[in-house]
Motif scaffolding. Structure first.
Motif, PDB file in Angstrom:
ATOM      1  N   GLU A  57      48.365  22.224  77.353  1.00 21.60           N
ATOM      2  CA  GLU A  57      47.912  22.674  76.044  1.00 21.60           C
ATOM      3  C   GLU A  57      46.386  22.679  75.957  1.00 21.60           C
ATOM      4  O   GLU A  57      45.796  23.634  75.457  1.00 21.60           O
ATOM      5  N   ARG A  62      53.725  27.615  76.655  1.00 25.09           N
ATOM      6  CA  ARG A  62      54.980  27.121  77.209  1.00 25.09           C
ATOM      7  C   ARG A  62      55.680  28.231  78.011  1.00 25.09           C
ATOM      8  O   ARG A  62      56.195  28.006  79.088  1.00 25.09           O
ATOM      9  N   ARG A  63      55.652  29.454  77.462  1.00 28.01           N
ATOM     10  CA  ARG A  63      56.313  30.558  78.189  1.00 28.01           C
ATOM     11  C   ARG A  63      55.645  30.798  79.537  1.00 28.01           C
ATOM     12  O   ARG A  63      56.315  31.047  80.529  1.00 28.01           O
ATOM     13  N   THR A  64      54.317  30.716  79.558  1.00 31.78           N
ATOM     14  CA  THR A  64      53.606  30.933  80.825  1.00 31.78           C
ATOM     15  C   THR A  64      54.003  29.865  81.827  1.00 31.78           C
ATOM     16  O   THR A  64      54.226  30.155  83.003  1.00 31.78           O
ATOM     17  N   ILE A 124      56.793  28.171  81.811  1.00 26.72           N
ATOM     18  CA  ILE A 124      58.189  28.434  82.230  1.00 26.72           C
ATOM     19  C   ILE A 124      58.188  29.534  83.303  1.00 26.72           C
ATOM     20  O   ILE A 124      58.915  29.464  84.283  1.00 26.72           O
ATOM     21  N   LYS A 125      57.324  30.511  83.109  1.00 34.21           N
ATOM     22  CA  LYS A 125      57.235  31.602  84.092  1.00 34.21           C
ATOM     23  C   LYS A 125      56.910  31.040  85.471  1.00 34.21           C
ATOM     24  O   LYS A 125      57.585  31.355  86.457  1.00 34.21           O
ATOM     25  N   TYR A 126      55.900  30.156  85.539  1.00 34.88           N
ATOM     26  CA  TYR A 126      55.522  29.586  86.833  1.00 34.88           C
ATOM     27  C   TYR A 126      56.622  28.688  87.392  1.00 34.88           C
ATOM     28  O   TYR A 126      56.894  28.699  88.595  1.00 34.88           O
ATOM     29  N   ARG A 153      63.502  26.595  83.861  1.00 34.27           N
ATOM     30  CA  ARG A 153      63.239  26.167  82.495  1.00 34.27           C
ATOM     31  C   ARG A 153      63.338  24.640  82.391  1.00 34.27           C
ATOM     32  O   ARG A 153      62.478  23.991  81.794  1.00 34.27           O
ATOM     33  N   SER A 183      49.716  29.545  91.085  1.00 35.41           N
ATOM     34  CA  SER A 183      48.425  29.702  91.757  1.00 35.41           C
ATOM     35  C   SER A 183      47.796  28.313  91.886  1.00 35.41           C
ATOM     36  O   SER A 183      48.059  27.434  91.077  1.00 35.41           O
ATOM     37  N   GLU A 210      44.923  27.236  91.297  1.00 35.60           N
ATOM     38  CA  GLU A 210      44.106  26.771  90.162  1.00 35.60           C
ATOM     39  C   GLU A 210      45.002  26.051  89.168  1.00 35.60           C
ATOM     40  O   GLU A 210      44.676  24.996  88.650  1.00 35.60           O
ATOM     41  N   ASN A 211      46.163  26.665  88.904  1.00 36.77           N
ATOM     42  CA  ASN A 211      47.089  26.020  87.968  1.00 36.77           C
ATOM     43  C   ASN A 211      47.541  24.688  88.502  1.00 36.77           C
ATOM     44  O   ASN A 211      47.584  23.695  87.803  1.00 36.77           O
ATOM     45  N   LEU A 217      55.317  40.401  78.815  1.00 36.16           N
ATOM     46  CA  LEU A 217      54.838  39.037  78.571  1.00 36.16           C
ATOM     47  C   LEU A 217      53.409  38.982  79.060  1.00 36.16           C
ATOM     48  O   LEU A 217      53.148  39.330  80.207  1.00 36.16           O
ATOM     49  N   GLY A 255      51.221  36.225  79.199  1.00 33.03           N
ATOM     50  CA  GLY A 255      50.626  34.939  79.556  1.00 33.03           C
ATOM     51  C   GLY A 255      50.254  34.878  81.030  1.00 33.03           C
ATOM     52  O   GLY A 255      51.130  34.935  81.888  1.00 33.03           O
ATOM     53  N   ASP A 256      48.952  34.749  81.339  1.00 35.11           N
ATOM     54  CA  ASP A 256      48.501  34.562  82.711  1.00 35.11           C
ATOM     55  C   ASP A 256      49.029  35.649  83.653  1.00 35.11           C
ATOM     56  O   ASP A 256      49.646  35.362  84.675  1.00 35.11           O
ATOM     57  N   SER A 268      53.873  40.285  82.843  1.00 36.44           N
ATOM     58  CA  SER A 268      55.230  40.300  83.395  1.00 36.44           C
ATOM     59  C   SER A 268      56.079  41.244  82.552  1.00 36.44           C
ATOM     60  O   SER A 268      55.816  41.413  81.366  1.00 36.44           O
ATOM     61  N   TYR A 273      58.241  38.730  87.127  1.00 36.43           N
ATOM     62  CA  TYR A 273      57.151  37.871  86.682  1.00 36.43           C
ATOM     63  C   TYR A 273      55.978  38.039  87.637  1.00 36.43           C
ATOM     64  O   TYR A 273      56.138  37.952  88.851  1.00 36.43           O
ATOM     65  N   ASP A 323      51.681  37.123  88.513  1.00 36.64           N
ATOM     66  CA  ASP A 323      50.573  36.215  88.206  1.00 36.64           C
ATOM     67  C   ASP A 323      49.389  37.041  87.722  1.00 36.64           C
ATOM     68  O   ASP A 323      49.477  38.272  87.616  1.00 36.64           O
ATOM     69  N   ARG A 324      48.262  36.351  87.469  1.00 36.56           N
ATOM     70  CA  ARG A 324      47.152  37.081  86.867  1.00 36.56           C
ATOM     71  C   ARG A 324      46.531  38.100  87.823  1.00 36.56           C
ATOM     72  O   ARG A 324      45.833  39.003  87.412  1.00 36.56           O
ATOM     73  N   ILE A 349      55.649  37.177  91.433  1.00 38.74           N
ATOM     74  CA  ILE A 349      55.934  35.801  91.830  1.00 38.74           C
ATOM     75  C   ILE A 349      57.406  35.448  91.673  1.00 38.74           C
ATOM     76  O   ILE A 349      57.867  34.471  92.229  1.00 38.74           O
ATOM     77  N   ILE A 401      63.478  33.260  78.601  1.00 32.99           N
ATOM     78  CA  ILE A 401      62.079  32.880  78.384  1.00 32.99           C
ATOM     79  C   ILE A 401      61.619  33.175  76.944  1.00 32.99           C
ATOM     80  O   ILE A 401      60.633  32.632  76.473  1.00 32.99           O
ATOM     81  N   GLN A 446      57.787  24.353  68.250  1.00 34.56           N
ATOM     82  CA  GLN A 446      56.780  25.421  68.181  1.00 34.56           C
ATOM     83  C   GLN A 446      56.851  26.135  66.827  1.00 34.56           C
ATOM     84  O   GLN A 446      55.829  26.537  66.282  1.00 34.56           O
TER      85      GLN A 446
END
Ligand code: SF4
Lengths: 372, 147
Positions: free
Chosen positions: A15, A21-23, A25-27, A43, A79, A81-82, B78, B80-81, B84, B99, B101-102, B107, B119, B126
């Protein structure tokens, strides 16, 4: 490489870094996919990781070529960095960190003291023991002494690469520096071997993330490799397998068979005896793997791969099929024609006791090492 | 050999190319698996997913699979980063998720069998955080002169 004394959870860290959170979950879904876990497990893994504390990781490089670290920092999912800034706290890595010399050694000692009993120790490179360890020393201390000291406070040790896992290239005959794998020096800690020369980046990060999310050492094979990645041979999952089964083999790198994408067994492919995830996880973000680029598998994630004769001799060469075992060579002799080899070899390999084969390989390794 | 393109390589798919119209055995097996999961979902079972990465598919197989499922009417992006995409296929309840990545690298890829892809739904905490944020914003606006 900040060190956080307040021990935030990974979720809080995310945070702070604006990772939704979705990002995340994606990773985690991508990671679950790399771990060959059921797709929806990503998930659950995301929720577990969000609640976990950010663990301290100390990465020590000994007798190595930096290929493993190069592989890790080219990790795609997640990645690096993450991984570094959001999930783990990489407290010491002399190749990546800005600090150098005494400052760097102080950072390592401090991280070890602050996280005693809790940090994950990552080792890359074999440990030379010849000449009192003088072949590899950092800040005036030998690699073997540093390893022993760092291992004391580690929760677990992850050996990245074939060198720290099995000795690798430095361990190869005649092993001039008396190099040893970590497991021959440290015996009282959980050790996970992520072998490969280098290992697949997703396999390195996946092993670390799995350990962090569950707090447990994953299920390991006889060589202490995580079964999720090393449970199948390259051959088990190779897309050229139908050609192998039909007995269609490339005989040279530029013949009709090679152009048609036929099986590379006769060009020396070690896929049938090599356990790794290259055929499914692939390399460079899932682009391809050596066999897909037309080159036979070298068997780099197996012990002693460097000492098993030519990379370009078919598996029937005596060093790959051990004495007293059914080897592909025996099958070739009995069956004769190439067309029948595929099916017959499949049966013969299945019939082999993998455990027994590995015991023989292990004792050969030890004998060879003792002789050197 | 001065150019990559001059290297004589012929790619042979292990299943006939999609253009021939014949569906390979691997693709048929995936279609049957999707149908089984659709039945299970319709009968009140859990949503399912098939990991595209775990299937040793040739580019020809993939093409055939996409063709057999056909295009659908919903596309979700999507952001985020990395961007996707989740596309519903011509078979409702079957989603093709990619999905990235940036850097735009793929990925993970899945075929999801679900009413809504997993997702997307928002967790209660939230929702509460969102409500708090809006109330704080509204309270701030109410205190401004002129309101
Ligand atoms: S021998 Fe090598 S190229 Fe042939 S099917 Fe097995 S892994 Fe693939």
């Amino acid at each position: 490489m900040a060190h956080y004394h307040d021990q935030p959870t990974i979720g809080e860290m995310l945070e702070r870094h604006g990772v939704s959170r979705r990002t995340f979950i994606k990773y985690c879904t991508a990671m679950a996919s790399a771990l060959a876990l059921p797709p929806l497990a990503g998930r659950a893994m995301a929720e577990q990781l969000r609640a976990a504390l950010r663990p301290s990781v100390i990465y020590l490089s000994f007798q190595e070529c930096t290929g493993c670290l190069e592989s890790l920092i080219r990790s795609f999912s997640p990645s690096i960095e993450n991984l570094i800034f959001d999930v783990i706290s990489l407290d010491y890595d002399d190749t990546l960190m800005a600090a150098a010399g005494a400052q760097a050694e102080m950072a390592r000692d401090k991280a070890m003291k602050d996280n005693y009993g809790k940090y994950v120790l990552v080792i890359d490179g074999s440990v030379p023991t010849g000449a009192n360890g003088a072949y590899c020393a950092l800040g005036g201390k030998s690699a073997v002494d540093i390893l022993r000291e760092a291992a004391k406070g580690a929760a677990a040790i992850v050996c990245v690469g074939t060198c720290s896992s099995f000795g690798g290239v430095p361990f190869a005959d005649p092993n001039p520096t008396q190099a040893w794998p970590v497991s021959d020096i440290v015996s009282d800690k959980p050790i996970v071997n992520v072998s490969g020369c280098p290992p697949i980046p997703e396999v390195i990060t996946g092993t670390l993330l799995q350990f962090i999310s569950t707090g447990k050492v994953p299920d390991l094979d006889e060589y202490r490799r995580p079964k999720v990645f090393f449970g199948n041979t390259i051959h088990d999952r190779c897309y050229r397998r139908p050609f192998y089964d039909q007995g269609k083999f490339a005989k040279s790198f530029d013949d009709e068979g090679a152009r048609n994408g036929w099986c590379l067994f006769e060009l020396g492919c070690k896929g049938p005896t090599t356990y790794n995830a290259c055929a499914t996880t692939k390399w460079n973000g899932g682009t391809s793997f050596p066999i897909e680029s037309g080159h036979p598998c070298l068997g780099c994630s197996e012990p002693n791969f460097w000492d098993k004769g030519s990379f370009y001799s078919a598996l029937s060469a005596p060093r790959w099929g051990k004495a007293g075992e059914v080897s592909p060579g025996d099958v070739l002799k009995v069956v004769g024609g190439a067309a029948a080899v595929g099916a017959a070899l499949g049966v013969a390999s299945a019939g082999l006791s993998r455990l027994r084969q590995r015991h023989i390989e292990k004792s050969t390794t030890n004998n060879e090492a003792k002789e050197s | 050999m001065s150019r990559l393109g001059e290297i004589p390589i012929r790619i042979v798919s292990r299943t006939p190319a999609a253009s021939t119209g014949t569906i390979g055995a691997g693709v048929t097996a995936i279609l049957i698996e999707i149908a089984t999961q659709l039945d299970r979902l319709a009968d009140g079972g859990e949503p399912g997913a098939i990991d595209l990465r775990s299937l040793p598919m040739s580019p020809g197989d993939r093409e055939q699979l996409l063709k057999a499922l056909g295009p659908g009417e919903v596309t979700i992006t999507l952001k985020g980063d990395g961007e996707s995409t989740i596309n519903e296929t011509g078979i409702q309840g079957v989603w093709w998720s990619e999905y990235r990545d940036r850097g735009g690298e793929l990925i993970a890829g899945f075929i999801e069998i679900a009413q809504v892809p997993a997702i997307l739904p928002v967790e209660p905490d939230q929702l509460r955080r969102g409500a708090q944020q809006l109330r704080a914003g509204a309270a701030g606006a109410a205190q401004q002169p002129g309101n």
